[in-house]
Design a protein around this motif. Structure first.
Motif, short mmCIF file in Angstrom:
data_model
loop_
_atom_site.label_atom_id
_atom_site.label_comp_id
_atom_site.label_asym_id
_atom_site.label_seq_id
_atom_site.Cartn_x
_atom_site.Cartn_y
_atom_site.Cartn_z
N HIS A 18 42.68 -55.37 29.06
CA HIS A 18 42.32 -56.16 27.88
C HIS A 18 41.39 -55.34 27.00
O HIS A 18 40.61 -54.53 27.49
N SER A 19 41.46 -55.58 25.70
CA SER A 19 40.58 -54.86 24.79
C SER A 19 39.14 -55.34 24.96
O SER A 19 38.89 -56.44 25.45
N SER A 21 37.26 -56.20 22.59
CA SER A 21 37.14 -57.37 21.71
C SER A 21 37.59 -58.64 22.41
O SER A 21 36.91 -59.67 22.34
N GLN A 22 38.72 -58.58 23.10
CA GLN A 22 39.21 -59.75 23.84
C GLN A 22 38.21 -60.17 24.92
O GLN A 22 37.99 -61.35 25.14
N GLN A 23 37.63 -59.19 25.58
CA GLN A 23 36.66 -59.48 26.64
C GLN A 23 35.40 -60.13 26.08
O GLN A 23 34.84 -61.06 26.69
N VAL A 25 35.21 -61.96 23.29
CA VAL A 25 35.58 -63.32 22.90
C VAL A 25 35.62 -64.22 24.14
O VAL A 25 35.09 -65.33 24.13
N ARG A 26 36.21 -63.73 25.23
CA ARG A 26 36.29 -64.52 26.46
C ARG A 26 34.90 -64.80 27.02
O ARG A 26 34.61 -65.90 27.46
N PRO A 36 38.77 -69.78 23.95
CA PRO A 36 38.72 -68.67 22.99
C PRO A 36 39.38 -68.99 21.65
O PRO A 36 38.89 -68.57 20.61
N ASP A 37 40.47 -69.74 21.67
CA ASP A 37 41.15 -70.04 20.40
C ASP A 37 40.41 -71.07 19.55
O ASP A 37 40.78 -71.33 18.41
N PRO A 41 37.75 -66.15 14.49
CA PRO A 41 38.23 -64.80 14.79
C PRO A 41 37.06 -63.81 14.81
O PRO A 41 36.15 -63.89 13.99
N PRO A 48 37.03 -55.38 14.83
CA PRO A 48 37.34 -55.15 16.25
C PRO A 48 37.72 -53.70 16.57
O PRO A 48 37.36 -53.19 17.62
N GLU A 52 35.71 -51.31 19.21
CA GLU A 52 36.37 -50.59 20.31
C GLU A 52 35.99 -49.11 20.29
O GLU A 52 35.61 -48.55 21.31
#
Length: 96
Positions: A18-19, A21-23, A25-26, A36-37, A41, A48, A52
């Motif tokens: 996972h990126s 950024s995704q981590q 957000v989680r 998360p949704d 954003p 993002p 990274e």
């Protein structure tokens, strides 16, 4: 009277599936008991792709930004600090 803003610390271990950024957000979603949704954003707070690039090449220092009402601070050693940005006066402590 002084105001207390709670801080929470996490050690960030890169999950290459996972990126970053995704981590992030989680992590913010989990910490705030939100899906998360349901969060805005991440790109409304920080680029993002730039995040990274910076995190992957960082050997010291930290990156800090505001996201979904939380200050996110990522140190080079992988420590992630989340500080809730509570409205002034919403969390009070008597004292000084």
């Amino acid at each position: 009277m002084r105001f207390i803003v709670p801080k929470r610390f996490f050690h960030f271990t890169m999950d290459r599936s996972h990126s970053i950024s995704q981590q992030i957000v989680r992590l913010v979603a989990d910490d705030s008991a939100t899906e998360p949704d349901e969060l805005p954003p991440l790109y409304h707070s920080i680029d993002p792709n730039a995040l990274e690039t910076i995190i992957e090449s960082m050997s010291r220092g930290h990156v800090q930004f505001l996201y979904a009402g939380v200050t996110v601070r990522i140190a080079a050693d992988g420590t992630v600090e989340l500080t809730a940005n509570a409205p002034l006066g919403s969390t009070k402590s008597s004292g000084d």
